[in-house]
Design a protein around this motif. Sequence first.
Motif, mmCIF file in Angstrom:
data_model
loop_
_atom_site.group_PDB
_atom_site.id
_atom_site.type_symbol
_atom_site.label_atom_id
_atom_site.label_comp_id
_atom_site.label_asym_id
_atom_site.label_seq_id
_atom_site.Cartn_x
_atom_site.Cartn_y
_atom_site.Cartn_z
ATOM 1 N N UNK A 1 0.812 -1.348 0.183
ATOM 2 C CA UNK A 1 -0.005 -0.008 -0.157
ATOM 3 C C UNK A 1 0.918 1.209 0.067
ATOM 4 N N UNK A 2 2.147 1.185 0.390
ATOM 5 C CA UNK A 2 2.809 2.440 0.258
ATOM 6 C C UNK A 2 3.601 2.690 -1.101
ATOM 7 N N UNK A 3 3.495 1.945 -2.077
ATOM 8 C CA UNK A 3 4.158 1.950 -3.250
ATOM 9 C C UNK A 3 3.348 2.096 -4.455
ATOM 10 N N UNK A 4 4.022 2.675 -5.438
ATOM 11 C CA UNK A 4 3.309 2.783 -7.086
ATOM 12 C C UNK A 4 2.884 1.518 -7.421
ATOM 13 N N UNK A 5 1.624 1.603 -8.081
ATOM 14 C CA UNK A 5 0.967 0.322 -8.475
ATOM 15 C C UNK A 5 1.880 -0.433 -9.263
ATOM 16 N N UNK A 6 2.669 0.306 -10.199
ATOM 17 C CA UNK A 6 3.696 -0.860 -11.073
ATOM 18 C C UNK A 6 4.556 -1.268 -10.065
ATOM 19 N N UNK A 7 4.933 -0.972 -9.171
ATOM 20 C CA UNK A 7 6.016 -1.765 -8.377
ATOM 21 C C UNK A 7 5.402 -2.818 -7.274
ATOM 22 N N UNK A 8 4.065 -2.393 -6.971
ATOM 23 C CA UNK A 8 3.399 -3.436 -5.920
ATOM 24 C C UNK A 8 3.690 -4.800 -6.064
ATOM 25 N N UNK A 9 3.430 -5.423 -7.416
ATOM 26 C CA UNK A 9 3.764 -6.858 -7.558
ATOM 27 C C UNK A 9 4.967 -7.229 -7.036
ATOM 28 N N UNK B 1 4.922 -7.307 -3.070
ATOM 29 C CA UNK B 1 4.243 -8.542 -2.921
ATOM 30 C C UNK B 1 5.034 -9.724 -2.802
ATOM 31 N N UNK B 2 5.845 -9.909 -4.169
ATOM 32 C CA UNK B 2 6.627 -11.105 -4.513
ATOM 33 C C UNK B 2 7.703 -11.343 -3.401
ATOM 34 N N UNK B 3 8.222 -10.007 -2.945
ATOM 35 C CA UNK B 3 9.503 -10.020 -2.114
ATOM 36 C C UNK B 3 8.932 -10.481 -0.452
ATOM 37 N N UNK B 4 7.726 -9.963 -0.107
ATOM 38 C CA UNK B 4 7.079 -10.460 0.902
ATOM 39 C C UNK B 4 6.946 -11.984 0.963
ATOM 40 N N UNK B 5 6.438 -12.405 -0.255
ATOM 41 C CA UNK B 5 6.343 -14.046 -0.127
ATOM 42 C C UNK B 5 7.857 -14.713 -0.206
ATOM 43 N N UNK B 6 8.839 -14.040 -0.661
ATOM 44 C CA UNK B 6 10.246 -14.804 -0.433
ATOM 45 C C UNK B 6 10.629 -14.680 1.074
ATOM 46 N N UNK B 7 10.353 -13.566 1.636
ATOM 47 C CA UNK B 7 10.727 -13.677 3.130
ATOM 48 C C UNK B 7 10.072 -14.988 3.949
ATOM 49 N N UNK B 8 8.863 -15.175 3.698
ATOM 50 C CA UNK B 8 7.933 -16.503 4.206
ATOM 51 C C UNK B 8 8.857 -17.480 3.694
ATOM 52 N N UNK B 9 9.248 -17.699 2.368
ATOM 53 C CA UNK B 9 9.757 -18.935 1.912
ATOM 54 C C UNK B 9 11.188 -18.959 2.187
ATOM 55 N N UNK B 10 11.878 -18.046 2.055
ATOM 56 C CA UNK B 10 13.683 -18.096 2.061
ATOM 57 C C UNK B 10 14.248 -17.770 3.436
ATOM 58 N N UNK B 11 13.131 -16.784 4.064
ATOM 59 C CA UNK B 11 13.838 -16.110 5.331
ATOM 60 C C UNK B 11 14.371 -14.548 5.202
ATOM 61 N N UNK B 12 14.321 -14.076 3.914
ATOM 62 C CA UNK B 12 14.950 -12.702 3.627
ATOM 63 C C UNK B 12 14.915 -12.504 2.197
ATOM 64 N N UNK B 13 14.767 -10.872 2.084
ATOM 65 C CA UNK B 13 14.564 -10.527 0.844
ATOM 66 C C UNK B 13 15.410 -9.172 0.607
ATOM 67 N N UNK B 14 15.520 -8.687 -0.478
ATOM 68 C CA UNK B 14 15.784 -7.343 -0.819
ATOM 69 C C UNK B 14 15.044 -6.934 -2.192
ATOM 70 N N UNK B 15 14.391 -5.732 -2.308
ATOM 71 C CA UNK B 15 13.479 -5.177 -3.264
ATOM 72 C C UNK B 15 13.674 -3.859 -3.297
ATOM 73 N N UNK B 16 13.364 -3.102 -4.645
ATOM 74 C CA UNK B 16 13.391 -1.879 -4.809
ATOM 75 C C UNK B 16 12.086 -1.362 -5.416
ATOM 76 N N UNK B 17 11.516 -0.063 -4.908
ATOM 77 C CA UNK B 17 10.120 0.309 -5.080
ATOM 78 C C UNK B 17 10.156 1.670 -5.066
ATOM 79 N N UNK B 18 9.308 2.387 -6.048
ATOM 80 C CA UNK B 18 9.089 3.803 -5.722
ATOM 81 C C UNK B 18 7.827 3.994 -5.070
ATOM 82 N N UNK B 19 7.941 5.179 -4.227
ATOM 83 C CA UNK B 19 6.719 5.715 -3.539
ATOM 84 C C UNK B 19 6.605 7.194 -3.552
ATOM 85 N N UNK C 1 9.143 11.995 -4.716
ATOM 86 C CA UNK C 1 8.994 10.609 -5.238
ATOM 87 C C UNK C 1 10.380 10.042 -4.901
ATOM 88 N N UNK C 2 10.277 8.984 -4.034
ATOM 89 C CA UNK C 2 11.540 8.234 -3.466
ATOM 90 C C UNK C 2 11.684 6.941 -3.972
#
Length: 334
Positions: free
Chosen positions: A53-61, A64-82, A88-89
Amino acid sequence: MAGDGRVLERALDTLDDVFYVYDASGRLIHWNRRLNELFGLSDAELDGMLPMEFFEEADQPAVEAAMADIFETGETVVEAWAETTQGRVRFELTGRLLTDGDGSMLGFAGVGRDVTDRREQAWHLAKQNERLEEFADVLAHDLRSPLAVANGYLELTQTTGETGHLADIAAAHERMEHIIEDVRTATREGALAADVEPVDLAAVTGEAWETVETDGEALELPSELIVDADARRLRRLFENLFRNCVDHGSTEYRPVTVRVVATDRGFAVEDDGPGIDPADREAVFDPGISRGDGGTGFGLYIVRTIAEAHGWSVTVTGGDEGGARFEFDLRGAA
């Protein structure tokens, strides 16, 4: 321990980065004050928000995929615009799984870091490397033809002793000089824009229009449009773009009208001329591409390099009245 908790909370509030904790369902349950400041939201509004909900629509998927990675692998790193209270950051978001003593999943924690400058610098470096390759190709290809012409006439002159082709040799040399000068201009103007400040687009475009040779062509400007730009380079951008519109948009019987209009992401320049064939639109910004006689084909290439020096992107489409429309996205360095 309670006192230690308050010290830790205050320490987290001093960070320039965003700190966050989400529960096992992916809902926000703890954060530092930086998150409130950047998004202008109260604690009650932030409580329970999803990461996407914090990020631009184009980066939301991707988030969401990065959050799934955390629960599957234990960690993640992703970049997104907000969009934030500071503009714009681009965030680099990390996440690490949180578990209790028996390994049960509690959620995840992480840090959101502003990497906008780093991202833009990398983008500019990539663009400059692309330009170096383009320049090498242009100099190898475009100089070959006038050089061959000059050498051919020189050999003929030396063989026959006739001097009637000296003007042709001079013309070939002049064209080579124009190509070299345009490459130099593109190199200089394509450097990172340094003197960026709020610029009145109407004033700059008016000055640029005065440098264009016109014969009945007209310019229409927005009442007010302020952009952050290097005014000198922006004027050169419009000079090249206006000359292109006049040279290729006007006909013998109908002078073109050029309009500068505001858009949701920046501005656009369009004319009511014959337009550009859709099949040619992707190539018009390439160096050495010319749709007219006598040009070196660098006019629109310089337009693109100046736009990219500001971190913008430019595309060409059809105008509302059938002509060409050049759209400048001021958020182009994504």
